[in-house]
Design a protein around this motif. Structure first.
Motif, PDB file in Angstrom:
ATOM      1  N   ALA A  97       0.737  -1.320  -0.119  1.00 42.26           N
ATOM      2  CA  ALA A  97       0.271   0.193   0.041  1.00 42.26           C
ATOM      3  C   ALA A  97       0.679   1.374   0.023  1.00 42.26           C
ATOM      4  CB  ALA A  97      -0.751  -0.416   1.159  1.00 42.26           C
ATOM      5  N   ASP A 120       2.559   2.010  -7.819  1.00 44.22           N
ATOM      6  CA  ASP A 120       2.894   1.236  -9.045  1.00 44.22           C
ATOM      7  C   ASP A 120       1.617   2.175  -9.818  1.00 44.22           C
ATOM      8  OD1 ASP A 120       1.967  -0.762 -10.454  1.00 44.22           O
ATOM      9  OD2 ASP A 120       0.117  -1.227  -9.173  1.00 44.22           O
ATOM     10  N   ASN A 164      -0.165   0.145 -12.518  1.00 39.16           N
ATOM     11  CA  ASN A 164      -1.117  -0.354 -12.141  1.00 39.16           C
ATOM     12  C   ASN A 164      -1.098  -1.723 -12.342  1.00 39.16           C
ATOM     13  OD1 ASN A 164      -2.298   2.262 -11.480  1.00 39.16           O
ATOM     14  ND2 ASN A 164      -2.950   2.064 -13.125  1.00 39.16           N
ATOM     15  N   PHE A 211      -0.733  -4.508  -9.175  1.00 42.21           N
ATOM     16  CA  PHE A 211      -1.729  -5.261  -8.276  1.00 42.21           C
ATOM     17  C   PHE A 211      -3.096  -4.915  -8.428  1.00 42.21           C
ATOM     18  CE2 PHE A 211       1.534  -2.343  -4.844  1.00 42.21           C
ATOM     19  CZ  PHE A 211       2.699  -3.581  -4.967  1.00 42.21           C
ATOM     20  N   ASN A 212      -3.062  -6.395  -8.397  1.00 38.96           N
ATOM     21  CA  ASN A 212      -4.613  -5.999  -8.709  1.00 38.96           C
ATOM     22  C   ASN A 212      -5.551  -7.030  -7.462  1.00 38.96           C
ATOM     23  OD1 ASN A 212      -3.877  -8.674  -8.890  1.00 38.96           O
ATOM     24  ND2 ASN A 212      -3.815  -9.179 -11.537  1.00 38.96           N
ATOM     25  N   LEU A 264      -6.607  -4.957  -2.905  1.00 39.49           N
ATOM     26  CA  LEU A 264      -6.178  -3.407  -3.167  1.00 39.49           C
ATOM     27  C   LEU A 264      -7.272  -2.701  -2.070  1.00 39.49           C
ATOM     28  CD1 LEU A 264      -7.197  -3.296  -6.676  1.00 39.49           C
ATOM     29  CD2 LEU A 264      -5.368  -3.283  -5.815  1.00 39.49           C
ATOM     30  N   ASP A 265      -7.622  -2.993  -1.552  1.00 39.70           N
ATOM     31  CA  ASP A 265      -8.428  -2.268   0.419  1.00 39.70           C
ATOM     32  C   ASP A 265      -7.652  -3.240   0.964  1.00 39.70           C
ATOM     33  OD1 ASP A 265     -10.311  -1.189  -1.739  1.00 39.70           O
ATOM     34  OD2 ASP A 265     -11.697  -2.731  -1.764  1.00 39.70           O
ATOM     35  N   ARG A 285      -0.613  -4.615  -0.980  1.00 43.19           N
ATOM     36  CA  ARG A 285      -0.767  -4.968  -1.231  1.00 43.19           C
ATOM     37  C   ARG A 285      -0.389  -6.573  -2.624  1.00 43.19           C
ATOM     38  NH1 ARG A 285      -3.214  -1.612  -0.050  1.00 43.19           N
ATOM     39  NH2 ARG A 285      -4.304   0.279  -0.479  1.00 43.19           N
TER      40      ARG A 285
END
Length: 113
Positions: A66, A70, A73, A75-76, A79-80, A85
């Protein structure tokens, strides 16, 4: 898992981590009956990431993800999450090696404070 697509992904991820973070230490942790080999963890001045193998994916979880930029993008997953991450890599998915290695280098920098 010999000949398994997940083994190829884990090997590629391992190679990228070693290339991006010379001196990184790999250890197997959290061994249990359902996973006697344990979970590969990669550390350099603190934990960088873990690599877990599931039936449908390989999950690379960055301990302080976190806090990482990134811009590509990649990181998939998670994410929350407040701190972590992750990157879920599915069969046939190609990992952006340059972006991944940038994340590894950034994680080491954060570990070094």
């Amino acid at each position: 898992m010999s000949g398994d697509w997940r083994t190829d992904i884990v090997d590629a991820v391992r190679n990228s981590i070693v290339a991006a973070a010379p001196g990184v230490v790999e250890e197997a942790k959290w061994r249990k009956a359902s996973n006697p080999d344990g979970v590969p963890t990669f550390s350099l001045d603190g934990l960088i990431c873990t690599v877990e193998t599931y039936k449908d994916k390989v999950k690379v979880t960055f301990a302080k993800g976190a806090s990482l930029e990134d811009p590509s993008n990649i990181f998939n997953a998670s994410l929350d999450a407040g701190t972590r991450r992750a990157i879920d890599i599915h069969h046939g998915h190609l990992l952006d090696t340059a972006a991944f290695e940038d994340l590894v280098r950034s994680a080491v920098e954060i570990n070094r404070g």
